[in-house]
Design an enzyme around this catalytic site. Structure first.
Site, PDB file in Angstrom:
ATOM      1  N   TYR A 258      -0.978  -3.929  -6.762  1.00  0.00           N
ATOM      2  CA  TYR A 258      -1.517  -2.653  -6.820  1.00  0.00           C
ATOM      3  C   TYR A 258      -1.799  -1.878  -8.031  1.00  0.00           C
ATOM      4  O   TYR A 258      -2.874  -1.662  -8.525  1.00  0.00           O
ATOM      5  CB  TYR A 258      -0.948  -1.624  -5.795  1.00  0.00           C
ATOM      6  CG  TYR A 258      -1.444  -0.302  -5.595  1.00  0.00           C
ATOM      7  CD1 TYR A 258      -2.492  -0.244  -4.679  1.00  0.00           C
ATOM      8  CD2 TYR A 258      -1.135   0.990  -6.426  1.00  0.00           C
ATOM      9  CE1 TYR A 258      -3.207   1.041  -4.398  1.00  0.00           C
ATOM     10  CE2 TYR A 258      -1.561   2.081  -6.096  1.00  0.00           C
ATOM     11  CZ  TYR A 258      -2.677   2.180  -5.424  1.00  0.00           C
ATOM     12  OH  TYR A 258      -3.336   3.233  -4.966  1.00  0.00           O
TER      13      TYR A 258
ATOM     14  N   SER B 181      -5.412   5.427 -10.075  1.00  0.00           N
ATOM     15  CA  SER B 181      -4.115   5.596  -9.464  1.00  0.00           C
ATOM     16  C   SER B 181      -3.333   5.922 -10.790  1.00  0.00           C
ATOM     17  O   SER B 181      -3.481   5.474 -11.583  1.00  0.00           O
ATOM     18  CB  SER B 181      -3.284   4.409  -8.568  1.00  0.00           C
ATOM     19  OG  SER B 181      -2.131   4.788  -8.443  1.00  0.00           O
TER      20      SER B 181
HETATM   21  P1  NAP Z   1      -6.169   4.973   3.292  1.00  0.00           P
HETATM   22  O1  NAP Z   1      -6.049   6.052   4.143  1.00  0.00           O
HETATM   23  O2  NAP Z   1      -5.164   3.821   3.648  1.00  0.00           O
HETATM   24  O3  NAP Z   1      -7.399   4.432   3.550  1.00  0.00           O
HETATM   25  C1  NAP Z   1      -7.816   3.111   2.774  1.00  0.00           C
HETATM   26  C2  NAP Z   1      -9.247   2.740   3.382  1.00  0.00           C
HETATM   27  O4  NAP Z   1      -9.281   1.516   2.693  1.00  0.00           O
HETATM   28  C3  NAP Z   1      -9.104   2.741   4.781  1.00  0.00           C
HETATM   29  O5  NAP Z   1     -10.348   3.117   5.295  1.00  0.00           O
HETATM   30  C4  NAP Z   1      -9.154   1.244   5.125  1.00  0.00           C
HETATM   31  O6  NAP Z   1      -9.707   0.613   6.333  1.00  0.00           O
HETATM   32  C5  NAP Z   1      -9.934   0.562   3.842  1.00  0.00           C
HETATM   33  N1  NAP Z   1      -9.630  -0.810   3.617  1.00  0.00           N
HETATM   34  C6  NAP Z   1      -8.433  -1.235   3.264  1.00  0.00           C
HETATM   35  N2  NAP Z   1      -8.529  -2.505   3.135  1.00  0.00           N
HETATM   36  C7  NAP Z   1      -9.966  -2.768   3.383  1.00  0.00           C
HETATM   37  C8  NAP Z   1     -10.531  -4.174   3.532  1.00  0.00           C
HETATM   38  N3  NAP Z   1     -10.145  -5.259   3.326  1.00  0.00           N
HETATM   39  N4  NAP Z   1     -11.988  -4.149   3.745  1.00  0.00           N
HETATM   40  C9  NAP Z   1     -12.451  -2.748   3.962  1.00  0.00           C
HETATM   41  N5  NAP Z   1     -11.967  -1.574   3.834  1.00  0.00           N
HETATM   42  C10 NAP Z   1     -10.578  -1.541   3.803  1.00  0.00           C
HETATM   43  O7  NAP Z   1      -5.761   5.251   1.693  1.00  0.00           O
HETATM   44  P2  NAP Z   1      -6.196   6.482   0.907  1.00  0.00           P
HETATM   45  O8  NAP Z   1      -4.757   7.028   0.649  1.00  0.00           O
HETATM   46  O9  NAP Z   1      -7.197   7.271   1.232  1.00  0.00           O
HETATM   47  O10 NAP Z   1      -6.796   5.561  -0.376  1.00  0.00           O
HETATM   48  C11 NAP Z   1      -8.084   5.784  -0.948  1.00  0.00           C
HETATM   49  C12 NAP Z   1      -7.999   5.297  -2.360  1.00  0.00           C
HETATM   50  O11 NAP Z   1      -7.224   6.248  -3.110  1.00  0.00           O
HETATM   51  C13 NAP Z   1      -7.389   3.648  -2.623  1.00  0.00           C
HETATM   52  O12 NAP Z   1      -8.120   3.298  -3.495  1.00  0.00           O
HETATM   53  C14 NAP Z   1      -6.052   4.163  -3.308  1.00  0.00           C
HETATM   54  O13 NAP Z   1      -5.502   3.404  -4.175  1.00  0.00           O
HETATM   55  C15 NAP Z   1      -6.388   5.595  -3.802  1.00  0.00           C
HETATM   56  N6  NAP Z   1      -5.143   6.659  -4.251  1.00  0.00           N
HETATM   57  C16 NAP Z   1      -4.445   6.920  -3.121  1.00  0.00           C
HETATM   58  C17 NAP Z   1      -3.363   7.940  -3.293  1.00  0.00           C
HETATM   59  C18 NAP Z   1      -2.761   8.797  -2.450  1.00  0.00           C
HETATM   60  O14 NAP Z   1      -1.682   9.328  -2.640  1.00  0.00           O
HETATM   61  N7  NAP Z   1      -3.382   8.767  -1.044  1.00  0.00           N
HETATM   62  C19 NAP Z   1      -3.140   7.942  -4.687  1.00  0.00           C
HETATM   63  C20 NAP Z   1      -3.527   7.372  -5.804  1.00  0.00           C
HETATM   64  C21 NAP Z   1      -4.678   6.429  -5.401  1.00  0.00           C
HETATM   65  P3  NAP Z   1      -8.769   0.815   7.604  1.00  0.00           P
HETATM   66  O15 NAP Z   1      -8.762   2.015   7.924  1.00  0.00           O
HETATM   67  O16 NAP Z   1      -9.806   0.323   8.645  1.00  0.00           O
HETATM   68  O17 NAP Z   1      -7.578   0.100   7.465  1.00  0.00           O
END
Ligand code: NAP
Length: 258
Positions: free
Chosen positions: A176, A163
């Protein structure tokens, strides 16, 4: 142009051939939603067998159904809550995969939790521990359990999700941000330790601001439509998880142009 910049450009411009990931077996954590879901679908669209790991069974099943509907290879489901799973659970999982597949060609650590946006001074211990468990400890333990299967591949990719706040810290991003710095450190150490002793390359990717549930939780006042959708940034993931990035090791890349 530096070598790192050339790799970054190649990742951003990558156009995966239709069957560019044929026969690859790739595990994606957090595969049920957001970026993990989009990357899982794209991997399967390009011929990969995807192991969908996540904590919410019905979300994993929906991704499974979508892959089948699109004519992709049959995926595998791994319902696991990374917050409570233990090394023994990961060892059991690895044993199951070993029975079904003879190797693993890719492992994308994508799942993570945001925790709270609050000063470190007041950061709640319980949330801190949960974030560290999901975002750091579980990633190490799952990797440890799966390394023997990754070593069976002739060309394996281990990919951590970073991130912006894991490369340049930002006030109030607490556990985080610290966890994402830890991911970068883990990536660099694995990259050095596995270099020349295995065919496993290790890199990290920062998706950048993306229209997901996590982003909306972090920026509730933002218009989600102003952000790219997860499906818009899969190209660098396909590059890093597929044969095109053979030899790329220890790099911290971005999925969007800065
Ligand atoms: P998201 O839509 O919230 O997806 C996160 C995923 O992680 C979901 O499928 C969630 O499962 C799963 N998860 C969370 N806690 C868990 C646990 N205890 N056990 C198993 N699975 C778990 O978030 P996203 O934005 O796609 O994020 C994906 C990655 O990108 C993350 O590492 C995040 O830090 C990174 N990131 C995102 C952004 C952004 O702007 N979106 C920017 C920088 C980095 P559930 O659906 O079942 O809750």
């Amino acid at each position: 142009m530096s070598e790192a910049q050339a790799i970054q450009d190649a990742a951003l411009q990558y156009q995966c051939p239709p069957q560019g990931l044929l026969d690859r077996i790739i595990l994606v954590t957090g595969a049920g939603d957001g970026i993990g879901r989009a990357v899982s679908l794209a991997l399967a669209d390009h011929g990969a067998t995807v192991i969908l790991l996540g904590r919410t069974q019905n979300k994993l099943e929906a991704v499974y159904d979508e892959i089948k509907k699109r004519g992709g290879p049959e995926p595998a489901l791994a319902p696991v809550n990374l917050e409570v799973a233990t090394p023994a659970d990961y060892a059991e999982l690895a044993g199951l995969f070993e029975g079904e597949f003879d190797r693993l060609d890719g492992l994308l650590h994508n799942a993570s939790m945001l925790g709270e946006i609050t000063p470190l001074d007041h950061y709640p211990t319980g949330t801190w521990n949960s974030v560290m468990q999901v975002n750091v400890n579980a990633q190490l333990q799952l990797t440890q359990a799966l390394l023997p299967l990754l070593r069976q591949s002739e060309d394996a990719s281990l990919l951590f999700t970073s991130s912006g706040v894991g490369r340049q810290a930002r006030a109030f991003w607490g556990a985080y941000a610290v966890s994402k710095f830890a991911n970068e450190g883990m990536m660099q150490i694995f990259a050095q330790e596995l270099d020349k002793t295995s065919s496993i390359r290790v890199n990290s990717i920062n998706p950048g601001a993306t229209r997901t549930r996590m982003r909306a939780a972090a920026y509730p006042g933002e218009d989600p439509q102003s952000l790219p959708a997860p499906a818009d940034l899969v190209a660098p993931y396909l590059y890093l998880l597929g044969p095109a990035s053979q030899g790329v090791n220890g790099q911290a890349l971005d999925a969007q142009r800065k």
